[in-house]
Design a protein around this motif. Sequence first.
Motif, mmCIF file in Angstrom:
data_model
loop_
_atom_site.group_PDB
_atom_site.id
_atom_site.type_symbol
_atom_site.label_atom_id
_atom_site.label_comp_id
_atom_site.label_asym_id
_atom_site.label_seq_id
_atom_site.Cartn_x
_atom_site.Cartn_y
_atom_site.Cartn_z
ATOM 1 N N THR A 256 0.855 -1.197 0.072
ATOM 2 C CA THR A 256 0.089 0.139 0.027
ATOM 3 C C THR A 256 0.726 1.354 0.135
ATOM 4 O O THR A 256 0.593 2.326 -0.604
ATOM 5 C CB THR A 256 -0.962 -0.183 1.263
ATOM 6 N N THR A 257 1.928 1.055 0.583
ATOM 7 C CA THR A 257 2.687 2.461 0.538
ATOM 8 C C THR A 257 3.421 2.562 -0.785
ATOM 9 O O THR A 257 4.075 3.634 -1.085
ATOM 10 C CB THR A 257 3.950 2.138 1.721
ATOM 11 N N VAL B 133 1.807 1.701 -3.859
ATOM 12 C CA VAL B 133 0.766 2.078 -4.711
ATOM 13 C C VAL B 133 0.478 3.352 -4.643
ATOM 14 O O VAL B 133 -0.223 3.789 -3.576
ATOM 15 C CB VAL B 133 -0.284 1.219 -4.575
ATOM 16 N N LEU C 206 -8.197 6.265 -9.554
ATOM 17 C CA LEU C 206 -8.194 6.392 -8.266
ATOM 18 C C LEU C 206 -6.570 6.964 -7.839
ATOM 19 O O LEU C 206 -5.761 6.219 -8.302
ATOM 20 C CB LEU C 206 -8.365 5.258 -7.264
ATOM 21 N N ASP D 297 -1.207 12.941 -2.805
ATOM 22 C CA ASP D 297 -2.561 13.761 -2.071
ATOM 23 C C ASP D 297 -3.344 14.315 -3.175
ATOM 24 O O ASP D 297 -3.535 15.590 -3.330
ATOM 25 C CB ASP D 297 -1.746 14.894 -1.470
ATOM 26 N N TYR E 219 -11.284 11.652 -1.347
ATOM 27 C CA TYR E 219 -10.912 10.664 -0.426
ATOM 28 C C TYR E 219 -9.785 9.601 -0.900
ATOM 29 O O TYR E 219 -9.700 9.519 -2.137
ATOM 30 C CB TYR E 219 -12.119 9.485 -0.196
ATOM 31 N N ASP E 220 -8.975 8.903 -0.138
ATOM 32 C CA ASP E 220 -7.911 8.102 -0.416
ATOM 33 C C ASP E 220 -8.484 6.677 -0.883
ATOM 34 O O ASP E 220 -8.304 5.724 -0.183
ATOM 35 C CB ASP E 220 -6.901 8.156 0.788
ATOM 36 N N LEU E 221 -9.347 6.706 -2.009
ATOM 37 C CA LEU E 221 -9.822 5.485 -2.477
ATOM 38 C C LEU E 221 -8.671 4.427 -2.898
ATOM 39 O O LEU E 221 -8.843 3.284 -2.806
ATOM 40 C CB LEU E 221 -11.042 5.688 -3.648
ATOM 41 N N ALA E 222 -7.796 4.858 -3.621
ATOM 42 C CA ALA E 222 -6.432 4.114 -3.895
ATOM 43 C C ALA E 222 -6.142 3.278 -2.521
ATOM 44 O O ALA E 222 -6.075 2.056 -2.612
ATOM 45 C CB ALA E 222 -5.401 4.725 -4.454
ATOM 46 N N GLY E 223 -6.049 4.239 -1.404
ATOM 47 C CA GLY E 223 -5.720 3.613 0.073
ATOM 48 C C GLY E 223 -6.727 2.625 0.346
ATOM 49 O O GLY E 223 -6.272 1.425 0.902
ATOM 50 N N VAL E 224 -7.903 2.587 -0.026
ATOM 51 C CA VAL E 224 -8.897 1.659 0.404
ATOM 52 C C VAL E 224 -8.796 0.392 -0.454
ATOM 53 O O VAL E 224 -9.134 -0.681 -0.209
ATOM 54 C CB VAL E 224 -10.447 2.557 0.410
ATOM 55 N N GLY F 225 -5.771 -4.058 -0.764
ATOM 56 C CA GLY F 225 -5.999 -4.827 0.372
ATOM 57 C C GLY F 225 -7.437 -5.184 0.356
ATOM 58 O O GLY F 225 -7.862 -5.984 1.369
ATOM 59 N N SER F 226 -8.200 -4.771 -0.528
ATOM 60 C CA SER F 226 -9.797 -5.283 -0.633
ATOM 61 C C SER F 226 -10.133 -6.551 -1.174
ATOM 62 O O SER F 226 -11.252 -6.923 -1.247
ATOM 63 C CB SER F 226 -10.381 -4.033 -1.320
#
Lengths: 482, 399
Positions: free
Chosen positions: A160-161, A163, A178, A184, A188-193, A196-197
């Motif tokens: 995640t760090t 991507v 995303l 920044d 919303y940080d949808l890439a971060g969500v 890992g999904s």
Amino acid sequence: MNPNILEELRGILGPHGLISSSEELRTYECDGLTNFRVIPSAVVLPDSTEQVQAVVRVCHRERIPFVARGSGTGLSGGALPVAGGIVICLARMKRILEVDLANARVVVEPGVINLEVTGRVASANFFYAPDPSSQSVCSIGGNVAENSGGAHCLKYGFTTTHVLGLDVVLPDGSLVHLGSKTLDAPGYDLAGVFVGSEGTLGIATKIILRIVKRPECVRTLLAAFHSTNEAGAAVSGIIATGMLPAAIEMMDNLAIQAAEAAVHANYPNCGGLLLVELDGPVAEVDALMAHVDEICRQNGAWEIRVAQSEAERALVWKGRKAAFAAMGRISPNYIVQDGVIPRTSLPQILNEIKELSAETGLRVANVFHAGDGNLHPLVLYDRRVPGQEKAAERLSERILELCIEKGGSITGEHGVGEEKKHMMSKMFAEPDLDTMQRVRCAFDPLQLSNPTKVFPRTRLCGDKPGEYVPHPLETAGIAERY
Amino acid sequence: MAERFRPASRTEADGIGEVLRAIVGPEHVRLATEVDAVAGVVPLVVVEPADERQTASVLRCANQAGLAVIPCGGGTKLDWGNPSRQADVVLSVRRLNQVIEHAWADLTVTVEAGCTVAQLQRTLAQHGQRLAVDPLWPERATIGGILATNDSGTLRLGYGALRDLIIGVTLALADGTIASSGGKVVKNVAGYDLPKLATGSLGTLGVITRAVFRLHPLPRNTRTLTIAVGDADAMQRVILSILGEQLAPAAVQARDGNVDILLEGTLDGIAAQESVIKKFGEVREGSPAVWKAREDLWPSSGAGPIVKFTTLPSRISAAAAPLSRFVIQATGIGYARFDGDVQELRAAMERDGGSLMILGATKLDAWGSPGDSLPLMRAVKEQFDPKGTLNPGRFVGGI
Ligand SMILES: Cc1cc2nc3c(=O)[nH]c(=O)nc-3n(C[C@H](O)[C@H](O)[C@H](O)COP(=O)(O)OP(=O)(O)OC[C@H]3O[C@@H](n4cnc5c(N)ncnc54)[C@H](O)[C@@H]3O)c2cc1C
């Protein structure tokens, strides 16, 4: 599957992009977790984002569930097909689209193999940091979905760090961007969500990765202890001095024996083996390595070696990376677990595992990312002995329960998938899981993308969510948890 | 000033006040006045719950009553984002200010949202540790506030951003749900990563009540080096040269004709890195105060708003060209006071793949476009806060 739909899919993908004969479908019936198997209705092999979109649109229209698949090395049943559904295999989308060294970015398609990214940028002294042991075969798309880790994530962070952005085909077939190459991005940080999904929010078709400049030097130290407790105390000592090694790995005697049998890494035969890697500027690393050496000796290390060449270093790592597969040398069957504990609970949980092992008569080998408390207990058993498989499953589940009791997690890098979804309610309260599923409902209101995974129960997504009715536990003030 | 949906009346405020007083106790609710205005909108009441549960109850009440809630921490960045469409209840988490657990041997901390950054750092320093961020105004800024506004600071180059350091979060949602995700261990992939969703969401999805972070040891030694650079191209060259070497700087920034480099670690390591950096220009010992240069943009009476912009490292000189007062970090995140045409500047940044956010209320949209993911962002908001109770209209695209 309805022949008309198959015909439509063939039209989208061409004759070589569709698999529907039952014989060939078998190849896709499971991932790396082979005790779960489901034969899908069809497998598609798109080679472009447009093809993925077209397939997903058909699925959406016909309400057919679909499961993305990369290399199928997942260890939690994430890519396990759903009955009556389609598997969308991204293995053909394996182009590296852009290499931007000035900004340390690489843009890839999801089927690109992890190690190929480093391969492409190594000559410029860069590397792609997340390094799962399976890195020579697993795909970036799979890494993204699982938020995969590896030994060096202690210092460099997990997938995640690394991507920064993603193109995602949503479960209705639309394409969204995303994140971005710059940091920044607004919103919303949808890439971060998404990272890992586990394939439940759509399909990544393009990924913007961050690469890292190679450190000036890398030094690897191998220390042999009489026990894992001693080795664990050394790990605490190292962390307490305030250094952040690139990796700290530990193996117990059974794991060492298996690795030796498999790849002859020339490990000392000891109760607890520690592998500590430091990297950075030479002067910095030399100064810190002296400390590590001293701390290991103070904690009872009876043999210490520092790899003297790149070849020696590679051999040391080969033994560690081969540890899972090596179990086949000492046991007909095994279950790999992936629990996490706060690192300081290590001695305690190892003793508990030992007791459980004695109680059940099943051997447990231990390999861990000791720096971040990620355990990989390998429960060894023989399927041919009646009852052993069940006992092994029960034992590994019990280990995860111990992890939860210690404030840890049921999975550090392999994902929840199919295998551990029933454990989620032990780790999280109902409102926690329900809140996560609100995200799910926003991305995938019809629950078509890898449904049935991760969550023990699915939340119904109305077009418009009604007023939320709090769970009775929550109203009573019980279901607040940490 | 933004238009209110409903005219606020004194009696209405009293009515709400009464309900809220029953939840948090009379001394923790007061009627709002002009000084409580948020981006120009005056709310009805200010309420300070004692804990997570009270926070959730306040939210549930407001949500049922159709009142808009403005979550608030130290108030240092309360004017970031667009003016609220409606503002009735300012919900301050000031009293949720405890460091719940500093598990120093595990390098993690669980902290309540209202704890100030400085207070947290002082607690962590007792065991030689820190949260490796250096946000604006740490004495007043709270953990909840820096998370909601995604303000990591210059250490991001060396240690990652808040999104990389947060490992667990608890949110109180508009409907009163209290939900945790992530956990207390540094490695954990069970369930969706809501800590990242909450980071940078400007309080529009839920009120952050607590967070868990991974920590770093305090550096053994630090040294700040400064290199004077003649023009934007030289600045760019020096930054890229440093990034191109196999060094490990904790931070690099450019401002006012200088490039600053922060080195941390052993004395030997720092000295060795310094000798490499000397190749790129005349190096002088810098003051640690330069790392607060961002704050200096604010108090000045300079004309024009302060903006945060993002660009690629290789485009730093292009981004800086139209700016006079700025600080740009080597990661490509910059801050500037800009008195020219902000729309034009934003368009230029966006053409280059970056973005521009206005920090503080102006007549312009604060955010710029999130592109084709806006409908998805709206769908997420709809799931978390269907009635638009939390900070309505303050986020991107009117969320
Ligand atoms: C010997 C061995 C060692 C391993 N070591 C490690 C390790 O050290 N660390 C670690 O973290 N893991 C490890 N793993 C697990 C596994 O390799 C990783 O989880 C890997 O990321 C899976 O990649 P894959 O391409 O095989 O994905 P798959 O198994 O094909 O799929 C995994 C999940 O990703 C989803 N998915 C795949 N592609 C996409 C896409 N494009 N968009 C959306 N979703 C997608 C699937 O639906 C599924 O849920 C190991 C596995 C093995 C067999």
